[in-house]
Design an enzyme around this catalytic site. Structure first.
Site, mmCIF file in Angstrom:
data_model
loop_
_atom_site.group_PDB
_atom_site.id
_atom_site.type_symbol
_atom_site.label_atom_id
_atom_site.label_comp_id
_atom_site.label_asym_id
_atom_site.label_seq_id
_atom_site.Cartn_x
_atom_site.Cartn_y
_atom_site.Cartn_z
ATOM 1 N N GLU A 20 31.505 54.305 44.951
ATOM 2 C CA GLU A 20 32.382 55.469 45.083
ATOM 3 C C GLU A 20 32.773 56.108 43.744
ATOM 4 O OE1 GLU A 20 35.815 54.474 47.441
ATOM 5 O OE2 GLU A 20 34.656 54.116 49.247
ATOM 6 N N GLU A 76 30.529 50.364 53.623
ATOM 7 C CA GLU A 76 31.924 50.013 53.925
ATOM 8 C C GLU A 76 32.393 50.798 55.141
ATOM 9 O OE1 GLU A 76 34.934 50.452 50.833
ATOM 10 O OE2 GLU A 76 33.568 49.639 49.332
HETATM 11 C C1 GBH Z 1 37.247 51.967 49.398
HETATM 12 O O1 GBH Z 1 37.791 53.156 48.963
HETATM 13 C C2 GBH Z 1 37.008 51.056 48.239
HETATM 14 O O2 GBH Z 1 35.626 51.019 47.895
HETATM 15 C C3 GBH Z 1 37.541 49.667 48.423
HETATM 16 O O3 GBH Z 1 37.589 49.003 47.198
HETATM 17 C C4 GBH Z 1 38.899 49.740 49.090
HETATM 18 O O4 GBH Z 1 39.544 48.503 49.138
HETATM 19 C C5 GBH Z 1 38.690 50.265 50.480
HETATM 20 O O5 GBH Z 1 37.995 51.468 50.465
HETATM 21 C C6 GBH Z 1 39.984 50.481 51.263
HETATM 22 O O6 GBH Z 1 40.809 51.378 50.599
HETATM 23 O O7 GBH Z 1 44.624 60.226 52.841
HETATM 24 O O8 GBH Z 1 44.234 59.683 55.137
HETATM 25 O O9 GBH Z 1 42.779 61.246 54.038
HETATM 26 C C7 GBH Z 1 38.239 54.020 49.985
HETATM 27 C C8 GBH Z 1 38.578 55.397 49.497
HETATM 28 C C9 GBH Z 1 40.165 57.104 49.531
HETATM 29 C C10 GBH Z 1 39.213 56.389 51.619
HETATM 30 C C11 GBH Z 1 41.316 57.673 50.272
HETATM 31 C C12 GBH Z 1 40.343 57.051 52.379
HETATM 32 C C13 GBH Z 1 42.090 58.874 52.062
HETATM 33 C C14 GBH Z 1 42.564 58.744 53.442
HETATM 34 N N1 GBH Z 1 39.608 56.011 50.288
HETATM 35 N N2 GBH Z 1 40.924 58.108 51.588
HETATM 36 S S1 GBH Z 1 43.629 60.065 53.900
#
Ligand code: GBH
Length: 444
Positions: free
Chosen positions: A158, A342
Protein backbone atom coordinates in the site's frame (compact mmCIF):
# COMPACT_ATOMS: atom_id res chain seq x y z
CA UNK A 1 -4.21 -24.24 -6.91
CA UNK A 2 -5.80 -21.15 -5.40
CA UNK A 3 -3.81 -19.45 -2.64
CA UNK A 4 -5.80 -19.25 0.59
CA UNK A 5 -3.93 -17.46 3.32
CA UNK A 6 -3.69 -15.07 6.18
CA UNK A 7 -1.65 -11.85 6.25
CA UNK A 8 0.39 -9.96 8.84
CA UNK A 9 3.16 -7.33 8.91
CA UNK A 10 6.44 -7.29 10.81
CA UNK A 11 6.01 -4.22 13.01
CA UNK A 12 2.44 -5.20 13.86
CA UNK A 13 3.31 -8.65 15.26
CA UNK A 14 7.01 -9.28 15.85
CA UNK A 15 7.95 -7.22 18.91
CA UNK A 16 11.60 -7.89 19.95
CA UNK A 17 12.47 -4.50 18.48
CA UNK A 18 15.80 -4.34 20.26
CA UNK A 19 16.91 -7.92 19.70
CA UNK A 20 19.53 -9.69 17.63
CA UNK A 21 20.97 -6.54 16.13
CA UNK A 22 17.76 -5.09 14.67
CA UNK A 23 18.11 -1.41 13.76
CA UNK A 24 15.55 1.27 14.61
CA UNK A 25 12.61 1.84 12.28
CA UNK A 26 10.49 4.95 11.78
CA UNK A 27 7.63 3.21 13.60
CA UNK A 28 9.80 2.71 16.72
CA UNK A 29 10.49 6.43 16.77
CA UNK A 30 6.96 7.55 15.83
CA UNK A 31 5.09 5.29 18.25
CA UNK A 32 7.29 6.50 21.13
CA UNK A 33 6.52 10.16 20.41
CA UNK A 34 3.77 11.44 22.74
CA UNK A 35 0.34 11.71 21.13
CA UNK A 36 1.10 9.80 17.94
CA UNK A 37 -0.74 6.55 18.75
CA UNK A 38 -3.83 5.92 20.84
CA UNK A 39 -2.82 5.56 24.53
CA UNK A 40 0.81 5.72 23.44
CA UNK A 41 0.80 2.10 22.32
CA UNK A 42 3.93 0.82 20.56
CA UNK A 43 5.04 -2.33 18.75
CA UNK A 44 7.83 -3.00 21.27
CA UNK A 45 6.27 -6.34 22.21
CA UNK A 46 3.21 -6.62 19.93
CA UNK A 47 2.36 -10.35 19.57
CA UNK A 48 5.89 -11.38 20.48
CA UNK A 49 5.83 -13.33 17.22
CA UNK A 50 9.63 -13.09 16.99
CA UNK A 51 9.77 -15.61 19.84
CA UNK A 52 6.45 -17.39 19.26
CA UNK A 53 6.53 -17.89 15.49
CA UNK A 54 6.51 -21.69 15.79
CA UNK A 55 3.19 -21.54 17.63
CA UNK A 56 1.84 -19.12 15.01
CA UNK A 57 2.93 -21.39 12.14
CA UNK A 58 1.22 -24.31 13.91
CA UNK A 59 -1.99 -22.24 14.12
CA UNK A 60 -1.85 -21.73 10.35
CA UNK A 61 -1.17 -25.38 9.65
CA UNK A 62 -4.17 -26.30 11.76
CA UNK A 63 -6.27 -23.64 10.03
CA UNK A 64 -5.45 -25.29 6.71
CA UNK A 65 -4.22 -22.24 4.75
CA UNK A 66 -1.74 -22.99 1.98
CA UNK A 67 -0.06 -19.56 2.03
CA UNK A 68 1.04 -16.91 4.50
CA UNK A 69 1.73 -13.28 3.65
CA UNK A 70 4.13 -11.73 6.16
CA UNK A 71 6.55 -8.84 5.89
CA UNK A 72 10.27 -8.65 6.39
CA UNK A 73 11.54 -5.87 8.65
CA UNK A 74 14.13 -3.99 6.59
CA UNK A 75 15.95 -2.77 9.78
CA UNK A 76 16.37 -6.37 10.98
CA UNK A 77 18.21 -7.26 7.80
CA UNK A 78 20.06 -3.96 7.28
CA UNK A 79 20.10 -2.07 10.61
CA UNK A 80 21.24 1.13 8.89
CA UNK A 81 19.06 0.57 5.83
CA UNK A 82 22.10 0.01 3.63
CA UNK A 83 25.57 -1.43 4.01
CA UNK A 84 26.16 -4.00 6.73
CA UNK A 85 23.91 -7.06 6.67
CA UNK A 86 22.71 -8.36 10.04
CA UNK A 87 23.01 -12.13 9.76
CA UNK A 88 20.83 -12.76 12.83
CA UNK A 89 17.95 -10.78 11.34
CA UNK A 90 18.18 -12.66 8.06
CA UNK A 91 18.40 -15.92 10.00
CA UNK A 92 15.01 -15.28 11.60
CA UNK A 93 13.26 -15.14 8.22
CA UNK A 94 15.27 -18.09 6.95
CA UNK A 95 13.95 -20.23 9.82
CA UNK A 96 10.42 -18.88 9.39
CA UNK A 97 10.43 -19.79 5.67
CA UNK A 98 11.64 -23.32 6.44
CA UNK A 99 9.07 -23.67 9.23
CA UNK A 100 6.26 -22.60 6.92
CA UNK A 101 7.31 -24.96 4.13
CA UNK A 102 7.55 -27.86 6.59
CA UNK A 103 3.96 -27.05 7.63
CA UNK A 104 2.75 -26.99 4.01
CA UNK A 105 2.28 -23.21 3.98
CA UNK A 106 3.77 -21.19 1.10
CA UNK A 107 5.75 -18.15 2.31
CA UNK A 108 4.73 -14.90 0.58
CA UNK A 109 7.01 -12.17 1.96
CA UNK A 110 6.42 -8.45 1.51
CA UNK A 111 9.67 -6.48 1.53
CA UNK A 112 8.26 -3.18 2.78
CA UNK A 113 5.23 -2.79 5.04
CA UNK A 114 5.98 0.76 6.28
CA UNK A 115 8.86 0.11 8.74
CA UNK A 116 11.62 2.12 7.06
CA UNK A 117 15.01 2.08 8.81
CA UNK A 118 15.28 5.36 10.74
CA UNK A 119 18.78 5.88 9.34
CA UNK A 120 17.19 6.30 5.90
CA UNK A 121 14.50 8.62 7.25
CA UNK A 122 17.33 10.76 8.63
CA UNK A 123 18.37 11.21 4.99
CA UNK A 124 14.87 12.13 3.81
CA UNK A 125 13.15 8.74 3.67
CA UNK A 126 10.99 8.30 0.58
CA UNK A 127 11.40 11.96 -0.33
CA UNK A 128 14.98 11.03 -1.19
CA UNK A 129 15.46 9.20 -4.49
CA UNK A 130 18.41 7.23 -3.05
CA UNK A 131 15.95 5.28 -0.88
CA UNK A 132 14.68 3.59 -4.06
CA UNK A 133 18.21 2.50 -4.96
CA UNK A 134 19.04 1.08 -1.52
CA UNK A 135 15.68 -0.72 -1.46
CA UNK A 136 16.85 -2.70 -4.49
CA UNK A 137 20.07 -3.62 -2.66
CA UNK A 138 17.99 -4.80 0.31
CA UNK A 139 15.76 -6.84 -2.02
CA UNK A 140 18.85 -8.49 -3.51
CA UNK A 141 20.19 -9.41 -0.07
CA UNK A 142 16.93 -11.01 1.06
CA UNK A 143 16.29 -12.81 -2.23
CA UNK A 144 19.88 -14.01 -2.31
CA UNK A 145 19.07 -15.88 0.86
CA UNK A 146 15.44 -16.95 0.35
CA UNK A 147 14.60 -17.03 -3.37
CA UNK A 148 15.27 -20.77 -3.65
CA UNK A 149 12.30 -21.42 -1.33
CA UNK A 150 9.93 -18.47 -1.81
CA UNK A 151 7.36 -18.94 -4.61
CA UNK A 152 6.05 -15.37 -4.67
CA UNK A 153 7.37 -11.98 -3.54
CA UNK A 154 5.60 -8.71 -2.86
CA UNK A 155 7.70 -5.55 -3.08
CA UNK A 156 5.64 -2.86 -1.30
CA UNK A 157 2.47 -2.79 0.77
CA UNK A 158 0.00 0.00 0.00
CA UNK A 159 2.37 2.77 -1.09
CA UNK A 160 -0.74 5.00 -1.29
CA UNK A 161 -1.45 4.69 2.44
CA UNK A 162 2.22 5.13 3.29
CA UNK A 163 2.34 8.32 1.24
CA UNK A 164 -1.07 9.66 2.35
CA UNK A 165 -0.88 8.83 6.06
CA UNK A 166 2.89 9.03 6.51
CA UNK A 167 3.82 12.00 4.30
CA UNK A 168 0.65 13.95 3.41
CA UNK A 169 -1.43 13.86 6.61
CA UNK A 170 1.03 12.95 9.36
CA UNK A 171 -1.13 10.18 10.86
CA UNK A 172 1.49 7.44 10.44
CA UNK A 173 5.28 7.35 10.60
CA UNK A 174 7.30 9.29 9.64
CA UNK A 175 4.63 11.87 10.53
CA UNK A 176 5.04 14.46 7.76
CA UNK A 177 1.98 16.58 6.85
CA UNK A 178 3.06 17.85 3.44
CA UNK A 179 -0.24 17.42 1.54
CA UNK A 180 0.62 17.48 -2.17
CA UNK A 181 4.28 17.94 -1.22
CA UNK A 182 4.17 14.19 -0.50
CA UNK A 183 4.09 13.28 -4.20
CA UNK A 184 7.83 12.58 -4.52
CA UNK A 185 7.27 9.86 -1.90
CA UNK A 186 4.91 8.26 -4.42
CA UNK A 187 7.40 8.33 -7.25
CA UNK A 188 10.31 7.08 -5.20
CA UNK A 189 8.28 4.18 -3.82
CA UNK A 190 7.25 3.28 -7.38
CA UNK A 191 10.86 3.50 -8.51
CA UNK A 192 11.86 1.31 -5.57
CA UNK A 193 9.28 -1.24 -6.69
CA UNK A 194 10.63 -1.24 -10.25
CA UNK A 195 14.26 -1.51 -9.18
CA UNK A 196 13.35 -4.30 -6.76
CA UNK A 197 11.56 -6.29 -9.47
CA UNK A 198 14.82 -6.31 -11.44
CA UNK A 199 16.90 -7.17 -8.37
CA UNK A 200 14.55 -9.96 -7.31
CA UNK A 201 14.54 -11.53 -10.77
CA UNK A 202 18.33 -11.29 -10.98
CA UNK A 203 18.49 -13.17 -7.65
CA UNK A 204 16.26 -15.96 -9.00
CA UNK A 205 12.85 -14.91 -7.65
CA UNK A 206 10.10 -16.89 -9.35
CA UNK A 207 7.09 -14.55 -9.15
CA UNK A 208 6.88 -10.92 -8.13
CA UNK A 209 3.91 -8.69 -7.27
CA UNK A 210 3.07 -5.25 -5.85
CA UNK A 211 0.27 -4.75 -3.33
CA UNK A 212 -1.95 -1.68 -3.68
CA UNK A 213 -5.07 -0.87 -1.73
CA UNK A 214 -8.00 -0.01 -3.92
CA UNK A 215 -11.35 1.57 -3.21
CA UNK A 216 -14.34 2.01 -5.51
CA UNK A 217 -14.95 5.76 -5.56
CA UNK A 218 -18.49 7.11 -5.62
CA UNK A 219 -19.36 10.79 -6.14
CA UNK A 220 -21.53 12.18 -3.32
CA UNK A 221 -24.04 13.42 -5.91
CA UNK A 222 -24.49 13.81 -9.65
CA UNK A 223 -23.34 17.44 -9.44
CA UNK A 224 -20.46 18.19 -11.73
CA UNK A 225 -18.25 19.45 -8.86
CA UNK A 226 -18.73 16.19 -6.93
CA UNK A 227 -18.12 14.07 -10.01
CA UNK A 228 -14.93 15.98 -10.79
CA UNK A 229 -13.72 15.62 -7.19
CA UNK A 230 -14.43 11.87 -7.29
CA UNK A 231 -12.33 11.57 -10.46
CA UNK A 232 -9.48 13.44 -8.80
CA UNK A 233 -9.66 11.12 -5.79
CA UNK A 234 -9.80 8.03 -8.00
CA UNK A 235 -6.61 9.21 -9.72
CA UNK A 236 -4.82 9.63 -6.40
CA UNK A 237 -5.99 6.50 -4.62
CA UNK A 238 -6.52 3.97 -7.41
CA UNK A 239 -4.40 5.06 -10.35
CA UNK A 240 -1.28 6.87 -9.11
CA UNK A 241 0.33 3.61 -7.96
CA UNK A 242 -1.14 1.26 -10.57
CA UNK A 243 -1.16 3.08 -13.95
CA UNK A 244 2.65 3.54 -14.02
CA UNK A 245 3.21 -0.13 -13.17
CA UNK A 246 0.72 -1.59 -15.65
CA UNK A 247 0.76 1.02 -18.43
CA UNK A 248 4.09 2.80 -18.04
CA UNK A 249 2.50 6.25 -17.64
CA UNK A 250 1.19 8.45 -14.84
CA UNK A 251 -2.48 9.43 -14.88
CA UNK A 252 -3.29 13.15 -15.24
CA UNK A 253 -1.96 14.63 -11.97
CA UNK A 254 -2.73 18.26 -12.82
CA UNK A 255 -5.26 18.51 -9.95
CA UNK A 256 -2.31 17.94 -7.59
CA UNK A 257 0.81 19.33 -9.22
CA UNK A 258 2.21 20.68 -12.44
CA UNK A 259 5.79 19.93 -11.44
CA UNK A 260 6.82 16.33 -12.09
CA UNK A 261 10.50 17.23 -11.94
CA UNK A 262 11.20 14.22 -9.73
CA UNK A 263 10.47 11.87 -12.66
CA UNK A 264 13.65 11.16 -14.63
CA UNK A 265 14.24 9.59 -18.02
CA UNK A 266 14.02 5.83 -17.79
CA UNK A 267 12.09 5.79 -14.50
CA UNK A 268 8.79 4.74 -16.05
CA UNK A 269 10.49 1.92 -17.97
CA UNK A 270 11.87 0.60 -14.68
CA UNK A 271 8.54 1.04 -12.87
CA UNK A 272 6.59 -0.79 -15.59
CA UNK A 273 8.72 -3.94 -15.54
CA UNK A 274 6.27 -6.85 -15.95
CA UNK A 275 4.87 -8.30 -12.72
CA UNK A 276 3.27 -11.72 -12.24
CA UNK A 277 0.33 -10.58 -10.14
CA UNK A 278 -1.26 -7.44 -8.74
CA UNK A 279 -1.91 -7.61 -5.01
CA UNK A 280 -5.16 -5.87 -4.08
CA UNK A 281 -6.14 -4.97 -0.52
CA UNK A 282 -9.83 -4.23 -0.15
CA UNK A 283 -11.58 -2.74 2.87
CA UNK A 284 -14.37 -0.43 1.69
CA UNK A 285 -15.59 2.00 -0.98
CA UNK A 286 -15.22 5.78 -0.61
CA UNK A 287 -17.72 8.59 -1.17
CA UNK A 288 -16.21 11.84 -2.38
CA UNK A 289 -17.57 15.38 -2.63
CA UNK A 290 -16.29 18.71 -3.96
CA UNK A 291 -13.51 20.31 -1.88
CA UNK A 292 -14.36 22.65 0.99
CA UNK A 293 -10.99 24.45 0.88
CA UNK A 294 -8.00 24.82 -1.44
CA UNK A 295 -5.75 22.25 0.21
CA UNK A 296 -6.88 19.23 -1.84
CA UNK A 297 -9.26 18.87 -4.81
CA UNK A 298 -11.77 16.64 -2.94
CA UNK A 299 -13.33 15.95 0.44
CA UNK A 300 -14.26 12.60 1.95
CA UNK A 301 -18.05 12.64 2.40
CA UNK A 302 -18.32 9.25 4.13
CA UNK A 303 -20.46 6.30 3.03
CA UNK A 304 -23.88 6.11 4.67
CA UNK A 305 -26.53 3.43 4.78
CA UNK A 306 -24.25 0.46 5.44
CA UNK A 307 -23.31 -1.36 8.63
CA UNK A 308 -19.87 -0.45 9.95
CA UNK A 309 -17.00 -2.35 11.57
CA UNK A 310 -15.63 -1.50 15.05
CA UNK A 311 -13.27 0.88 13.24
CA UNK A 312 -16.29 2.69 11.74
CA UNK A 313 -15.50 1.50 8.21
CA UNK A 314 -18.54 0.66 6.06
CA UNK A 315 -19.14 -3.02 5.25
CA UNK A 316 -19.83 -3.20 1.51
CA UNK A 317 -19.05 -6.66 0.10
CA UNK A 318 -20.36 -5.82 -3.39
CA UNK A 319 -17.64 -3.14 -3.49
CA UNK A 320 -15.14 -5.96 -4.00
CA UNK A 321 -16.99 -7.18 -7.09
CA UNK A 322 -17.25 -3.59 -8.37
CA UNK A 323 -13.56 -3.04 -7.75
CA UNK A 324 -12.38 -6.20 -9.48
CA UNK A 325 -14.57 -5.87 -12.55
CA UNK A 326 -13.60 -2.17 -12.63
CA UNK A 327 -9.89 -2.99 -12.66
CA UNK A 328 -10.46 -5.38 -15.53
CA UNK A 329 -12.31 -2.85 -17.61
CA UNK A 330 -9.76 -0.15 -16.82
CA UNK A 331 -6.62 -2.14 -17.66
CA UNK A 332 -7.89 -4.89 -19.97
CA UNK A 333 -5.10 -7.15 -21.18
CA UNK A 334 -2.54 -5.13 -19.17
CA UNK A 335 -4.04 -6.44 -15.92
CA UNK A 336 -2.07 -9.38 -14.53
CA UNK A 337 -3.72 -12.04 -12.34
CA UNK A 338 -4.99 -10.59 -9.07
CA UNK A 339 -4.32 -11.69 -5.52
CA UNK A 340 -6.51 -10.32 -2.75
CA UNK A 341 -3.60 -9.77 -0.37
CA UNK A 342 -5.77 -8.30 2.44
CA UNK A 343 -9.44 -8.29 3.38
CA UNK A 344 -10.89 -8.37 6.86
CA UNK A 345 -12.46 -6.32 9.62
CA UNK A 346 -12.05 -5.06 13.15
CA UNK A 347 -14.48 -6.40 15.72
CA UNK A 348 -14.46 -6.11 19.52
CA UNK A 349 -14.31 -9.30 21.59
CA UNK A 350 -17.65 -10.98 22.00
CA UNK A 351 -17.35 -13.60 24.72
CA UNK A 352 -19.05 -16.85 23.73
CA UNK A 353 -19.66 -19.94 25.84
CA UNK A 354 -16.72 -21.54 27.68
CA UNK A 355 -14.05 -18.93 26.91
CA UNK A 356 -14.59 -18.81 23.14
CA UNK A 357 -14.80 -15.60 21.13
CA UNK A 358 -17.96 -15.40 19.11
CA UNK A 359 -17.05 -12.99 16.29
CA UNK A 360 -20.15 -13.66 14.22
CA UNK A 361 -19.84 -10.31 12.40
CA UNK A 362 -16.39 -11.30 11.12
CA UNK A 363 -17.73 -14.66 9.90
CA UNK A 364 -20.46 -12.82 7.98
CA UNK A 365 -17.95 -10.27 6.64
CA UNK A 366 -15.63 -12.97 5.28
CA UNK A 367 -18.44 -15.08 3.85
CA UNK A 368 -19.95 -12.14 1.99
CA UNK A 369 -16.63 -10.86 0.67
CA UNK A 370 -15.60 -14.31 -0.55
CA UNK A 371 -18.99 -14.61 -2.28
CA UNK A 372 -18.43 -11.22 -3.97
CA UNK A 373 -14.97 -12.39 -5.05
CA UNK A 374 -16.47 -15.55 -6.45
CA UNK A 375 -18.98 -13.50 -8.48
CA UNK A 376 -16.15 -11.39 -9.91
CA UNK A 377 -14.33 -14.58 -10.92
CA UNK A 378 -17.50 -15.93 -12.52
CA UNK A 379 -17.61 -12.65 -14.45
CA UNK A 380 -14.15 -13.42 -15.79
CA UNK A 381 -11.73 -11.63 -13.44
CA UNK A 382 -8.60 -13.72 -12.99
CA UNK A 383 -8.07 -13.93 -9.22
CA UNK A 384 -5.53 -16.41 -7.85
CA UNK A 385 -5.62 -15.99 -4.11
CA UNK A 386 -7.27 -14.50 -1.03
CA UNK A 387 -5.54 -13.58 2.25
CA UNK A 388 -7.48 -12.66 5.39
CA UNK A 389 -6.20 -9.67 7.34
CA UNK A 390 -5.23 -10.84 9.86
CA UNK A 391 -4.03 -14.08 11.45
CA UNK A 392 -3.68 -12.44 14.88
CA UNK A 393 -5.02 -9.41 16.72
CA UNK A 394 -2.06 -7.05 16.46
CA UNK A 395 -0.66 -3.50 16.68
CA UNK A 396 -3.09 -1.54 14.52
CA UNK A 397 -0.76 1.42 13.77
CA UNK A 398 -2.15 4.73 15.14
CA UNK A 399 -4.98 2.80 16.85
CA UNK A 400 -2.56 0.72 18.89
CA UNK A 401 -4.15 -2.43 20.30
CA UNK A 402 -7.65 -0.96 20.26
CA UNK A 403 -8.72 -2.51 16.96
CA UNK A 404 -8.73 -6.30 16.69
CA UNK A 405 -8.52 -7.80 13.18
CA UNK A 406 -7.46 -11.37 14.06
CA UNK A 407 -8.94 -14.78 13.33
CA UNK A 408 -7.01 -15.60 16.48
CA UNK A 409 -7.48 -13.59 19.66
CA UNK A 410 -4.35 -12.40 21.45
CA UNK A 411 -4.37 -11.61 25.15
CA UNK A 412 -1.57 -9.04 25.14
CA UNK A 413 -0.93 -9.44 28.89
CA UNK A 414 -0.13 -13.15 28.61
CA UNK A 415 0.38 -13.57 24.84
CA UNK A 416 -2.15 -16.39 24.95
CA UNK A 417 -3.63 -17.15 21.52
CA UNK A 418 -7.28 -18.26 21.29
CA UNK A 419 -8.81 -19.10 17.91
CA UNK A 420 -12.07 -17.20 17.42
CA UNK A 421 -15.25 -18.54 15.87
CA UNK A 422 -14.10 -17.00 12.54
CA UNK A 423 -10.97 -19.18 12.66
CA UNK A 424 -13.11 -22.30 13.02
CA UNK A 425 -15.45 -21.10 10.29
CA UNK A 426 -12.53 -20.43 7.90
CA UNK A 427 -11.05 -23.85 8.68
CA UNK A 428 -14.32 -25.60 7.80
CA UNK A 429 -14.61 -23.46 4.67
CA UNK A 430 -11.09 -24.40 3.53
CA UNK A 431 -11.76 -28.09 4.11
CA UNK A 432 -14.88 -27.89 1.97
CA UNK A 433 -12.90 -26.04 -0.74
CA UNK A 434 -10.17 -28.64 -0.94
CA UNK A 435 -12.79 -31.39 -1.05
CA UNK A 436 -14.37 -29.66 -4.07
CA UNK A 437 -11.02 -28.78 -5.62
CA UNK A 438 -12.73 -26.74 -8.32
CA UNK A 439 -10.81 -25.88 -11.43
CA UNK A 440 -11.56 -22.16 -11.25
CA UNK A 441 -9.48 -21.67 -8.15
CA UNK A 442 -6.04 -22.00 -9.65
CA UNK A 443 -2.58 -20.64 -9.11
CA UNK A 444 0.07 -22.13 -11.33
C1 GBH B 1 -4.13 -2.07 5.77
O1 GBH B 1 -4.33 -0.73 5.52
C2 GBH B 1 -2.71 -2.31 6.18
O2 GBH B 1 -1.96 -2.88 5.11
C3 GBH B 1 -2.56 -3.12 7.43
O3 GBH B 1 -1.26 -3.01 7.92
C4 GBH B 1 -3.60 -2.69 8.44
O4 GBH B 1 -3.42 -3.28 9.69
C5 GBH B 1 -4.95 -3.07 7.88
O5 GBH B 1 -5.13 -2.54 6.61
C6 GBH B 1 -6.12 -2.62 8.75
O6 GBH B 1 -6.11 -1.24 8.91
O7 GBH B 1 -12.37 6.06 6.57
O8 GBH B 1 -14.08 4.39 6.46
O9 GBH B 1 -13.19 5.30 4.42
C7 GBH B 1 -5.67 -0.35 5.31
C8 GBH B 1 -5.83 1.05 4.78
C9 GBH B 1 -6.95 3.07 5.03
C10 GBH B 1 -8.25 1.10 4.59
C11 GBH B 1 -8.17 3.72 5.57
C12 GBH B 1 -9.50 1.80 5.06
C13 GBH B 1 -10.41 4.15 5.38
C14 GBH B 1 -11.73 3.66 5.77
N1 GBH B 1 -7.06 1.65 5.20
N2 GBH B 1 -9.36 3.22 4.93
S1 GBH B 1 -12.93 4.94 5.81
Amino acid sequence: MFLWGTATAAYQIEGATGEDGRGTSIWDVFSHEPGRTRDGHTGDVACDHYHRWREDVALMADLGVNAYRFSIAWPRVLPQGAGRVNERGLGFYDRLVDGLLAAGVRPVPTLFHWDLPQALEDRGGWLNRDTAEVFADYAAVVAGRLADRVPLWITLNEPFVHMAYGYAMGLHAPGHALLTGALPAAHHQLLAHGRAVAALRAAGARQVALTNNHTPVRPASGDEADVRAAEAYDILHNRLFTDPVLTGAYPDLSAYTTDLGFVRDGDLEAISAPIDALGVNYYNPTRIAAPTDDALPFTDAGITGHPTTAFGWPVVPEGLHELLTGLRSRYGAALPPILITENGCSQPDVPGDDGTIDDADRVAFLKEHIAALRRAMDDGVDVRGYFVWSLLDNFEWAEGYHQRFGLVHVDFATQRRTPKRSYHWFRDFLRAQSAQNTETWTWS
